[in-house]
Each structure stands twice: as C-alpha cells, then as structure tokens.
Design a protein around this motif. Structure first.
Motif, PDB file in Angstrom:
ATOM      1  N   PHE A  85     -20.120   8.802 119.969  1.00  0.00           N
ATOM      2  CA  PHE A  85     -21.359   9.578 120.033  1.00  0.00           C
ATOM      3  C   PHE A  85     -21.631  10.397 118.783  1.00  0.00           C
ATOM      4  O   PHE A  85     -22.760  10.831 118.560  1.00  0.00           O
ATOM      5  CB  PHE A  85     -21.410  10.463 121.280  1.00  0.00           C
ATOM      6  CG  PHE A  85     -20.353  11.524 121.376  1.00  0.00           C
ATOM      7  CD1 PHE A  85     -20.595  12.815 120.951  1.00  0.00           C
ATOM      8  CD2 PHE A  85     -19.113  11.228 121.917  1.00  0.00           C
ATOM      9  CE1 PHE A  85     -19.627  13.792 121.048  1.00  0.00           C
ATOM     10  CE2 PHE A  85     -18.134  12.201 122.032  1.00  0.00           C
ATOM     11  CZ  PHE A  85     -18.391  13.492 121.591  1.00  0.00           C
ATOM     12  N   VAL A  86     -20.632  10.587 117.906  1.00  0.00           N
ATOM     13  CA  VAL A  86     -20.848  11.321 116.654  1.00  0.00           C
ATOM     14  C   VAL A  86     -19.751  10.965 115.666  1.00  0.00           C
ATOM     15  O   VAL A  86     -18.611  10.709 116.060  1.00  0.00           O
ATOM     16  CB  VAL A  86     -20.894  12.857 116.896  1.00  0.00           C
ATOM     17  CG1 VAL A  86     -19.594  13.371 117.478  1.00  0.00           C
ATOM     18  CG2 VAL A  86     -21.263  13.631 115.628  1.00  0.00           C
ATOM     19  N   HIS A  87     -20.119  10.909 114.386  1.00  0.00           N
ATOM     20  CA  HIS A  87     -19.110  10.816 113.331  1.00  0.00           C
ATOM     21  C   HIS A  87     -19.557  11.612 112.112  1.00  0.00           C
ATOM     22  O   HIS A  87     -20.737  11.790 111.866  1.00  0.00           O
ATOM     23  CB  HIS A  87     -18.755   9.365 112.965  1.00  0.00           C
ATOM     24  CG  HIS A  87     -19.887   8.526 112.486  1.00  0.00           C
ATOM     25  ND1 HIS A  87     -20.366   7.452 113.198  1.00  0.00           N
ATOM     26  CD2 HIS A  87     -20.643   8.574 111.364  1.00  0.00           C
ATOM     27  CE1 HIS A  87     -21.360   6.878 112.548  1.00  0.00           C
ATOM     28  NE2 HIS A  87     -21.545   7.548 111.419  1.00  0.00           N
ATOM     29  N   VAL A  88     -18.555  12.110 111.371  1.00  0.00           N
ATOM     30  CA  VAL A  88     -18.769  12.901 110.161  1.00  0.00           C
ATOM     31  C   VAL A  88     -18.401  12.032 108.971  1.00  0.00           C
ATOM     32  O   VAL A  88     -17.298  11.489 108.909  1.00  0.00           O
ATOM     33  CB  VAL A  88     -17.883  14.162 110.142  1.00  0.00           C
ATOM     34  CG1 VAL A  88     -18.194  15.022 108.925  1.00  0.00           C
ATOM     35  CG2 VAL A  88     -18.010  14.953 111.419  1.00  0.00           C
ATOM     36  N   HIS A  89     -19.329  11.931 108.016  1.00  0.00           N
ATOM     37  CA  HIS A  89     -19.071  11.181 106.780  1.00  0.00           C
ATOM     38  C   HIS A  89     -18.287  12.036 105.791  1.00  0.00           C
ATOM     39  O   HIS A  89     -18.244  13.258 105.908  1.00  0.00           O
ATOM     40  CB  HIS A  89     -20.389  10.758 106.125  1.00  0.00           C
ATOM     41  CG  HIS A  89     -21.248   9.921 106.991  1.00  0.00           C
ATOM     42  ND1 HIS A  89     -22.556  10.223 107.245  1.00  0.00           N
ATOM     43  CD2 HIS A  89     -20.996   8.785 107.683  1.00  0.00           C
ATOM     44  CE1 HIS A  89     -23.082   9.310 108.044  1.00  0.00           C
ATOM     45  NE2 HIS A  89     -22.142   8.432 108.325  1.00  0.00           N
ATOM     46  N   THR A  90     -17.757  11.393 104.775  1.00  0.00           N
ATOM     47  CA  THR A  90     -17.005  12.108 103.749  1.00  0.00           C
ATOM     48  C   THR A  90     -17.898  13.053 102.948  1.00  0.00           C
ATOM     49  O   THR A  90     -17.397  13.993 102.331  1.00  0.00           O
ATOM     50  CB  THR A  90     -16.286  11.126 102.805  1.00  0.00           C
ATOM     51  OG1 THR A  90     -17.258  10.246 102.233  1.00  0.00           O
ATOM     52  CG2 THR A  90     -15.241  10.313 103.554  1.00  0.00           C
ATOM     53  N   ASP A  91     -19.238  12.849 102.954  1.00  0.00           N
ATOM     54  CA  ASP A  91     -20.149  13.760 102.252  1.00  0.00           C
ATOM     55  C   ASP A  91     -20.534  14.970 103.108  1.00  0.00           C
ATOM     56  O   ASP A  91     -21.228  15.874 102.648  1.00  0.00           O
ATOM     57  CB  ASP A  91     -21.413  13.027 101.795  1.00  0.00           C
ATOM     58  CG  ASP A  91     -22.236  12.429 102.929  1.00  0.00           C
ATOM     59  OD1 ASP A  91     -22.221  12.960 104.054  1.00  0.00           O
ATOM     60  OD2 ASP A  91     -22.932  11.426 102.688  1.00  0.00           O
ATOM     61  N   GLY A  92     -20.104  14.996 104.379  1.00  0.00           N
ATOM     62  CA  GLY A  92     -20.411  16.097 105.281  1.00  0.00           C
ATOM     63  C   GLY A  92     -21.576  15.851 106.207  1.00  0.00           C
ATOM     64  O   GLY A  92     -21.773  16.598 107.165  1.00  0.00           O
ATOM     65  N   SER A  93     -22.378  14.821 105.947  1.00  0.00           N
ATOM     66  CA  SER A  93     -23.463  14.485 106.874  1.00  0.00           C
ATOM     67  C   SER A  93     -22.878  13.829 108.112  1.00  0.00           C
ATOM     68  O   SER A  93     -21.725  13.383 108.110  1.00  0.00           O
ATOM     69  CB  SER A  93     -24.486  13.562 106.208  1.00  0.00           C
ATOM     70  OG  SER A  93     -23.901  12.300 105.902  1.00  0.00           O
ATOM     71  N   LEU A  94     -23.656  13.797 109.172  1.00  0.00           N
ATOM     72  CA  LEU A  94     -23.196  13.220 110.431  1.00  0.00           C
ATOM     73  C   LEU A  94     -24.216  12.231 110.954  1.00  0.00           C
ATOM     74  O   LEU A  94     -25.417  12.383 110.728  1.00  0.00           O
ATOM     75  CB  LEU A  94     -23.024  14.319 111.491  1.00  0.00           C
ATOM     76  CG  LEU A  94     -22.039  15.433 111.195  1.00  0.00           C
ATOM     77  CD1 LEU A  94     -22.749  16.612 110.588  1.00  0.00           C
ATOM     78  CD2 LEU A  94     -21.326  15.845 112.452  1.00  0.00           C
ATOM     79  N   HIS A  95     -23.742  11.246 111.680  1.00  0.00           N
ATOM     80  CA  HIS A  95     -24.595  10.405 112.517  1.00  0.00           C
ATOM     81  C   HIS A  95     -24.243  10.726 113.951  1.00  0.00           C
ATOM     82  O   HIS A  95     -23.066  10.878 114.286  1.00  0.00           O
ATOM     83  CB  HIS A  95     -24.376   8.914 112.243  1.00  0.00           C
ATOM     84  CG  HIS A  95     -25.105   8.441 111.034  1.00  0.00           C
ATOM     85  ND1 HIS A  95     -24.516   7.632 110.093  1.00  0.00           N
ATOM     86  CD2 HIS A  95     -26.369   8.663 110.603  1.00  0.00           C
ATOM     87  CE1 HIS A  95     -25.395   7.368 109.140  1.00  0.00           C
ATOM     88  NE2 HIS A  95     -26.523   7.993 109.432  1.00  0.00           N
ATOM     89  N   LEU A  96     -25.265  10.829 114.784  1.00  0.00           N
ATOM     90  CA  LEU A  96     -25.021  11.137 116.186  1.00  0.00           C
ATOM     91  C   LEU A  96     -26.148  10.611 117.052  1.00  0.00           C
ATOM     92  O   LEU A  96     -27.201  10.223 116.570  1.00  0.00           O
ATOM     93  CB  LEU A  96     -24.819  12.644 116.386  1.00  0.00           C
ATOM     94  CG  LEU A  96     -25.704  13.631 115.628  1.00  0.00           C
ATOM     95  CD1 LEU A  96     -27.021  13.836 116.296  1.00  0.00           C
ATOM     96  CD2 LEU A  96     -24.973  14.930 115.499  1.00  0.00           C
TER      97      LEU A  96
END
Length: 168
Positions: A85-96
């Motif tokens: 339901f959510v993940h954090v990218h290495t750049d700090g942005s998230l997809h959710l």
C-alpha cells in the motif's frame, strides 16, 4: 473514508519523471528527514510487513498488509493490487494508494500527483518527499490516510510492533 484536510504546499511542485520509473527529480528529501520518515513508518504501521517493493526501483522500502487486518474492498499498488500500500523511494518521495477523495486533496493542495500509469485499476499516487519537519508531519498524515484506506483502521496511537518484526 475520511478526507484529508491539508494546507496548501508552499513553493513550486518538484520535477518528476514522466514515465516509469516515476521518481522525483528535484527538491529531494534531506537524508535525515527521509530516515526519520522511514523510522516512523517502521514504528507505527502495525499489521504491515516491511520488505523490498514488488514494483518500485531497487532500494525502495515497501509496506505490505500482513493478513492480520482484513482489507476493505480497495485497490492497492500493482502488481497484486491487494498487498503493497506504500513505498518510499531513495529520493524520499513515496507512492501510495489513497481513496479518491484523499487523492483529490493531495493533488489540489500541491503535495503530490498521479502516477503516469494511474487508472481506475492502478491506484498509485506520488507524495512528494518531505523537505522539512513540517512537511514530515504532512507526509505522516497522508501515510495514515493510506493505511486507513488499505486496512479500514486508523494507525494506532502507540505501536505494538515487536523489535524483531520491524525489518524483514
């Protein structure tokens, strides 16, 4: 579903990639803010299993339903649409994944955008990486809305996570 009530984001929207992988190209989250966000997620998202994303770039930290909370009838992130339901990218942005109402609030207030592959069957929006402590609090609010959307429950006020469950 509860609708987010966000303030307007200050400043221009960051640049993002126009295709897959959909990443934030400017205004990255500082390392310390990003690490505090990941630690907060690890400590507070009970009923989530933490492991590499099934869809995102290498290095992304993802949160999956662990089966202890039966999900409501929702569409989560690909490829399974019912687990991550959510993940954090290495750049700090998230997809959710968010409800339609919360997506609208996120986008109109300038905190995020739809994924380039977004559709009625691919419920993925980007939350821009937090740059300050104030934005970190906004990110936590949006992540709580994603958790609520995915599980049908609010994030507990205190975590029941055991230390050995924190990272898988």
């Amino acid at each position: 579903m509860t609708v987010l009530n966000l303030p307007a984001r200050i400043g221009d929207r960051p640049q993002t990639g126009p295709s897959v992988p959909h990443v934030q190209l400017s205004q990255h989250s500082p390392d310390d803010v990003r690490e505090r966000l990941k630690q907060w997620m690890t400590d507070h998202l009970d009923g989530a299993v933490i492991r590499p994303s099934e869809i995102s770039e290498p290095g992304s930290l993802a949160f999956f339903l662990d089966g202890t909370l039966p999900p409501p009838n929702t569409v989560l992130l690909p490829p399974r649409l019912n687990a991550e339901f959510v993940h954090v990218h290495t750049d700090g942005s998230l997809h959710l994944a968010l409800s339609k109402q919360d997506q609208h609030e996120l986008i109109t207030k300038g905190w995020g955008e739809r994924h380039p592959l977004y559709s009625p069957t691919i419920n993925v929006v980007m939350l821009y990486g937090p740059r300050t402590d104030e934005e970190l609090q906004i990110a936590q609010t949006v992540i709580k809305a994603s958790y609520r959307y995915a599980t049908g429950h609010d994030v507990p006020a205190t975590s029941s996570r055991e230390p050995d469950r924190q990272r898988i």
